[in-house]
Design an enzyme around this catalytic site. Structure first.
Site, short mmCIF file in Angstrom:
data_model
loop_
_atom_site.label_atom_id
_atom_site.label_comp_id
_atom_site.label_asym_id
_atom_site.label_seq_id
_atom_site.Cartn_x
_atom_site.Cartn_y
_atom_site.Cartn_z
CE LYS A 189 -0.69 -27.64 31.47
NZ LYS A 189 -1.85 -26.72 32.22
NE ARG A 204 0.37 -16.04 34.21
CZ ARG A 204 -0.39 -16.49 35.25
NH1 ARG A 204 -0.08 -15.98 36.31
NH2 ARG A 204 -1.36 -17.18 35.04
N1 BES Z 1 -2.38 -23.62 29.02
C1 BES Z 1 -2.84 -23.51 30.12
C2 BES Z 1 -4.44 -23.11 30.70
C3 BES Z 1 -5.39 -23.81 30.14
C4 BES Z 1 -6.09 -24.55 30.94
C5 BES Z 1 -5.92 -23.74 28.89
C6 BES Z 1 -7.22 -25.45 30.32
C7 BES Z 1 -6.78 -24.49 28.31
C8 BES Z 1 -7.48 -25.40 29.05
C9 BES Z 1 -1.83 -22.65 31.08
O1 BES Z 1 -0.74 -22.12 30.75
C10 BES Z 1 -1.77 -22.92 32.76
O2 BES Z 1 -1.16 -23.93 32.75
N2 BES Z 1 -2.31 -22.21 33.65
C11 BES Z 1 -2.26 -22.71 34.83
C12 BES Z 1 -1.84 -21.35 35.46
C13 BES Z 1 -1.54 -21.59 36.98
C14 BES Z 1 -0.43 -22.40 37.13
C15 BES Z 1 -1.35 -20.25 37.72
C16 BES Z 1 -3.68 -23.17 35.45
O3 BES Z 1 -4.55 -22.44 34.98
O4 BES Z 1 -3.71 -24.05 36.19
MN MN Z 2 0.69 -23.87 31.45
#
Ligand code: BES
Ligand code: MN
Ligand code: ZN
Length: 499
Positions: free
Chosen positions: A272, A346
């Site tokens: 990230k 997931r």
């Molecule tokens: N933990 C995050 C999702 C999240 C985003 C939680 C904002 C709380 C606030 C999750 O693991 C994630 O990184 N999701 C990605 C998925 C994508 C790579 C398919 C996302 O939402 O960008």
């Molecule tokens: Mn994530």
């Protein structure tokens, strides 16, 4: 935790540092909300018009005034409750928020009395719950500790009824659970990692009827937990699967709960941005919620068997981390091609859902801060509800509303079934090939791991789990305890109880 006491004493005679009364907003200013008998003695000598003081009556608005006349409490707190309904038609959520905002503004008081609408057990419960939730603060890492409110006194003409007393006990159990979940979410990720999360749950279970079993990384490997291990292997903090069990005699239903417990989500190798991982200690909020709800259900003695699973791992990049392109063999044998290591939730949930399915519960509910896409769709105050059962699509948002949470039914469109099979080299793809419908894709992926014929719902709490802006009502900054109250409400409903 602070205590709530009930009294029928006349509001003006209650000894407390402050007394809270409700105000409604009306066209030309504000009007006092109904309250316990003789509450007017507290308000009658206040200025005839409150406009110059800026009292708006908006929900969450709080104004403190010196008390006048023969009122024992030295301070009167006017708590905004929004527009007036009918006399018996007090909006319970406004009541919770009013009590919460007042409590939040009264830290350090040895005792606070609430003379808000309280003519039914449900109203009293709302006042107690809002106050206990609003009084929360996280001060573990501060030299100067938060001073909590010592005693919450709820004034109600129904204080002597058994129903009202039960309502207060219910509020205490629910608020304690929500605040426990908030504590876990707020704890910094250098101190809260899979092992210490498991220890915290174990400690909380002492002198409860909840049993805990912790599966460590070696046993997870021996049993083939490829999802949890695949996510956790980039970290120096090994993953854990924690099972909580509550099996009351004469249980009328068996509820399985599965929580995403990523104690920190850096994204892994699909890392990230700095900003993107800023709040990612909250990525275990689903696991915190299912554990907390299990404790509340047990504390309340509900006749519902609960099996809860906290799927715990830290998602970090390193030479040991999973790569995009890796294929994992999940618990139960399905293979998954990893395409983006940031879609880790997931993977841990899939192992948890397969495990939960083995006992063939009546209902599986998973709770997860799963996708940014769900936040884009529903914002920060509403969770998404995805399910394989049409009734649950109605039942869960309704239960949430009664519990004081906002949840909304979301679809898993038919085409997602193929999209989770796009890969040619494994049974399932972990990541959406296109940038649309990410929350539904994730739900479609999870659905693949639900045992045949079982009812399942997935709550995406990515928006509401963490409050990164200012506190409001009974919601503090930081961890909110999202989904705990809805899960308890579902258990109450299944037990056929009012509360
Ligand atoms: N933990 C995050 C999702 C999240 C985003 C939680 C904002 C709380 C606030 C999750 O693991 C994630 O990184 N999701 C990605 C998925 C994508 C790579 C398919 C996302 O939402 O960008
Ligand atoms: Mn994530
Ligand atoms: Zn995550």
């Amino acid at each position: 935790m602070s205590t709530v006491t009930l009294t029928t004493t006349a509001p003006a005679s209650v000894k407390a540092d402050a007394i809270v009364v409700g105000v409604y907003s009306v066209d030309d200013g504000v009007t006092f909300a109904p309250g316990p008998k003789d509450v007017s003695a507290v308000t009658k000598n206040l200025p005839a018009t409150l406009k110059p003081l800026g009292v708006s009556g908006k929900v969450g608005d709080v104004t403190k005034l010196p008390s006048t006349g023969k009122v024992k409490a030295p301070v009167v707190v006017l708590a905004g409750m929004g527009p007036a309904g009918g006399d018996n038609d007090v909006d319970l959520e406004s009541l919770r928020r009013a009590a919460g905002a007042a409590a939040r503004s009264l830290a350090g008081c040895a005792s606070v009395a609430f003379a808000l609408p309280s003519s039914s057990a449900e109203q009293v419960r709302a006042v107690a719950e809002g106050a206990l939730l609003g009084g929360y603060a996280y001060d573990r890492y501060l030299a100067k500790k938060h001073e909590p409110i010592g005693e919450y006194v709820v004034i109600s003409d129904t204080a002597r009824s058994r129903g009202t007393q039960d309502a207060v006990r219910h509020a205490e159990a629910v608020a304690a659970a929500v605040n426990f979940a908030r504590d876990l979410v707020n704890m910094p990720p250098n101190d809260l990692y899979p092992e210490t999360f498991a220890e915290a749950v174990q400690a909380r279970s002492k002198s409860t009827k909840v049993t805990i079993s912790v599966t460590d990384d070696k046993t997870l490997a021996a049993k083939g937990y490829g999802g949890i291990l695949g996510v956790g292997k980039g970290s120096n903090r090994p993953p854990r699967l924690v099972k909580l069990g509550y099996s009351p005699r004469r249980a009328v239903a068996h509820l399985a709960l599965v929580g995403k417990g990523i104690t920190f989500d850096s994204g892994g190798l699909s890392i990230k941005t700095g900003n993107g991982m800023m709040t990612m200690k909250c990525d275990m909020a689903g696991a915190a919620a299912v554990c907390a709800a299990t404790f509340a259900i047990a504390d309340l003695g509900l006749p519902i068997r609960v099996s809860a699973y906290a799927c715990l791992a830290e998602n970090m990049p390193s030479g040991h981390a999973s790569r995009p392109g890796d294929v994992l063999t999940m618990y139960g044998g399905k293979t998954v091609e990893i395409l983006n290591t940031d879609a880790e939730g997931r993977l841990v949930l899939a192992d948890g859902i397969t495990t939960a399915s083995e006992e063939k519960p009546d209902l599986i509910v998973d709770v997860a801060t799963l996708t940014g896409a769900c936040v884009v769709a529903l914002g920060h105050h509403t969770s998404g509800v995805f399910t394989n059962d049409d009734d649950l699509h109605v039942e869960i948002p309704r239960a949430a509303e009664r519990a004081g949470e906002q949840m909304w039914a979301m679809p898993i469109p038919e085409e997602m079934k193929e999209k989770v099979r796009t890969t040619k080299i494994a049974d399932l793809s972990q990541h959406n090939p296109e940038p649309y419908g990410g929350a539904s894709f994730a739900a479609a992926f999870l659905r693949e791991f639900v045992g045949d014929g079982l009812r399942w719902a997935h709550l995406d709490i990515a928006g509401p789990a963490f409050n990164d802006s200012s506190p409001s009502g009974y919601t503090p900054k930081g961890g909110t305890g999202a989904a705990v109250r809805t899960l308890v409400q579902l258990a109450v409903d299944r037990a056929g109880r009012d509360r």
